[in-house]
Design an enzyme around this catalytic site. Structure first.
Site, short mmCIF file in Angstrom:
data_model
loop_
_atom_site.label_atom_id
_atom_site.label_comp_id
_atom_site.label_asym_id
_atom_site.label_seq_id
_atom_site.Cartn_x
_atom_site.Cartn_y
_atom_site.Cartn_z
N SER A 60 14.56 59.43 63.16
CA SER A 60 15.53 58.84 64.08
C SER A 60 14.82 58.10 65.21
O SER A 60 15.23 57.00 65.60
CB SER A 60 16.45 59.93 64.65
OG SER A 60 17.11 60.58 63.60
N LYS A 75 16.25 67.80 73.37
CA LYS A 75 16.06 66.36 73.20
C LYS A 75 17.00 65.56 74.09
O LYS A 75 18.18 65.87 74.18
CB LYS A 75 16.32 65.97 71.74
CG LYS A 75 15.22 66.39 70.80
CD LYS A 75 15.48 65.84 69.40
CE LYS A 75 14.36 66.18 68.46
NZ LYS A 75 14.66 65.80 67.07
N ARG A 131 10.14 66.29 54.84
CA ARG A 131 9.68 64.95 54.47
C ARG A 131 8.22 64.93 54.07
O ARG A 131 7.81 64.16 53.23
CB ARG A 131 9.88 63.99 55.65
CG ARG A 131 11.33 63.72 55.96
CD ARG A 131 11.48 63.08 57.30
NE ARG A 131 11.00 63.99 58.33
CZ ARG A 131 10.85 63.68 59.61
NH1 ARG A 131 11.11 62.46 60.01
NH2 ARG A 131 10.44 64.57 60.49
N HIS A 138 18.55 61.78 56.26
CA HIS A 138 19.48 62.91 56.43
C HIS A 138 20.55 62.87 55.32
O HIS A 138 20.90 63.89 54.75
CB HIS A 138 20.20 62.83 57.78
CG HIS A 138 19.33 63.05 58.98
ND1 HIS A 138 19.27 62.17 60.03
CD2 HIS A 138 18.50 64.08 59.31
CE1 HIS A 138 18.44 62.63 60.96
NE2 HIS A 138 17.96 63.78 60.55
N1 COA Z 1 15.16 62.31 56.80
C1 COA Z 1 14.96 61.60 57.89
N2 COA Z 1 14.64 62.12 59.06
C2 COA Z 1 14.52 63.44 59.11
C3 COA Z 1 14.72 64.25 58.01
C4 COA Z 1 15.04 63.63 56.79
N3 COA Z 1 15.23 64.31 55.68
N4 COA Z 1 14.50 65.51 58.37
C5 COA Z 1 14.20 65.49 59.66
N5 COA Z 1 14.20 64.23 60.11
C6 COA Z 1 13.81 63.76 61.44
C7 COA Z 1 14.92 63.40 62.34
O1 COA Z 1 15.23 62.05 62.24
C8 COA Z 1 14.35 63.77 63.68
O2 COA Z 1 13.51 62.74 64.10
P1 COA Z 1 13.16 62.50 65.64
O3 COA Z 1 12.45 63.72 66.12
O4 COA Z 1 12.33 61.29 65.56
O5 COA Z 1 14.47 62.30 66.34
C9 COA Z 1 13.49 64.98 63.37
O6 COA Z 1 13.12 64.83 62.03
C10 COA Z 1 14.21 66.28 63.46
O7 COA Z 1 15.54 66.06 63.75
P2 COA Z 1 16.79 66.82 63.18
O8 COA Z 1 16.74 66.95 61.69
O9 COA Z 1 17.99 66.19 63.76
O10 COA Z 1 16.59 68.26 63.70
P3 COA Z 1 16.13 68.75 65.07
O11 COA Z 1 14.76 69.29 64.86
O12 COA Z 1 16.33 67.78 66.15
O13 COA Z 1 17.21 69.89 65.24
C11 COA Z 1 18.03 72.09 65.58
C12 COA Z 1 16.84 71.17 65.47
C13 COA Z 1 19.23 71.48 66.26
C14 COA Z 1 18.42 72.54 64.18
C15 COA Z 1 17.47 73.28 66.39
O14 COA Z 1 16.92 72.79 67.60
C16 COA Z 1 18.52 74.30 66.69
O15 COA Z 1 18.86 75.10 65.84
N6 COA Z 1 19.04 74.30 67.93
C17 COA Z 1 20.06 75.23 68.38
C18 COA Z 1 19.48 76.31 69.29
C19 COA Z 1 18.75 77.36 68.49
O16 COA Z 1 19.32 78.08 67.71
N7 COA Z 1 17.44 77.44 68.72
C20 COA Z 1 16.58 78.36 68.04
C21 COA Z 1 16.04 77.72 66.78
S1 COA Z 1 14.81 78.75 66.04
#
Ligand code: COA
Length: 158
Positions: free
Chosen positions: A128, A41, A90, A17
């Site tokens: 993560s 989550k 990634r 990140h």
């Molecule tokens: N390096 C390391 N890890 C990465 C990464 C990177 N460059 N990019 C993504 N990841 C990993 C994270 O560690 C995480 O791993 P995990 O699933 O093992 O925990 C996963 O990829 C994705 O996590 P993160 O980047 O934190 O994003 P998310 O997918 O959990 O978050 C939101 C998504 C919060 C952006 C999305 O759910 C959201 O917008 N929610 C609000 C409600 C909404 O508007 N919904 C409609 C969306 S269309």
């Protein structure tokens, strides 16, 4: 002023990140890390803990701020005057999920774009969840997370 919003769960923030954040901070005038309060989550760290860990991990970055949000990301982005959303890619396996989310957000927000940064190879396998699994089993995670996150995980799993 070009504002990028880097939203995620950040449970916890990893070096992957942080590397995406660094790239985004070179392109946008301001990057807001937006930590999601409510998505589907079940998190290990509370919202406050996730925010503190991001803040402690980005200490030297000047044009970055950390906030939390709830509800739809596009509503929050509009309220902040965002130029674009920021996400990291990634591997090809990330693409389908990210593309769907980007298209939903563009549709919901009448054209709000998502800018993707390709993760560096050394971060391309970090997630993560896996970092938490390794920490829970007593493995070394210092290559994948900041010292603040390493300490916080050690405390959670001691
Ligand atoms: N390096 C390391 N890890 C990465 C990464 C990177 N460059 N990019 C993504 N990841 C990993 C994270 O560690 C995480 O791993 P995990 O699933 O093992 O925990 C996963 O990829 C994705 O996590 P993160 O980047 O934190 O994003 P998310 O997918 O959990 O978050 C939101 C998504 C919060 C952006 C999305 O759910 C959201 O917008 N929610 C609000 C409600 C909404 O508007 N919904 C409609 C969306 S269309």
């Amino acid at each position: 002023m070009k504002i990028g919003i880097y939203a995620g769960t950040f449970d916890p923030v990893t070096n992957g990140h942080l590397s995406v954040l660094q790239k985004a901070a070179e392109v946008f005038d301001l990057v807001i890390i937006a930590i999601a309060a409510d998505n589907n989550k079940k998190t290990l760290f509370t919202l406050e803990e996730r925010q503190r860990l991001v803040e402690e991990s980005i200490a030297q970055m000047e044009n970055v701020t950390v906030e939390t949000f709830s509800g739809l990301l596009v509503n929050y982005a509009e309220q902040k005057g965002a130029t674009a959303l920021v996400r990291g890619l990634r591997a090809v396996s990330d693409f389908e999920y990210e593309m769907q989310m980007a298209l939903f957000n563009k549709d919901l927000a009448h054209g709000l774009e998502t800018v993707f940064f390709i993760a560096d190879v050394e971060h391309s396998f970090i997630s993560s969840s896996q970092v938490k699994n390794i920490a829970a089993l007593g493995g070394k995670i210092d290559k994948y997370v900041s010292p603040a996150v390493e300490k916080a995980l050690a405390e959670k799993y001691q």
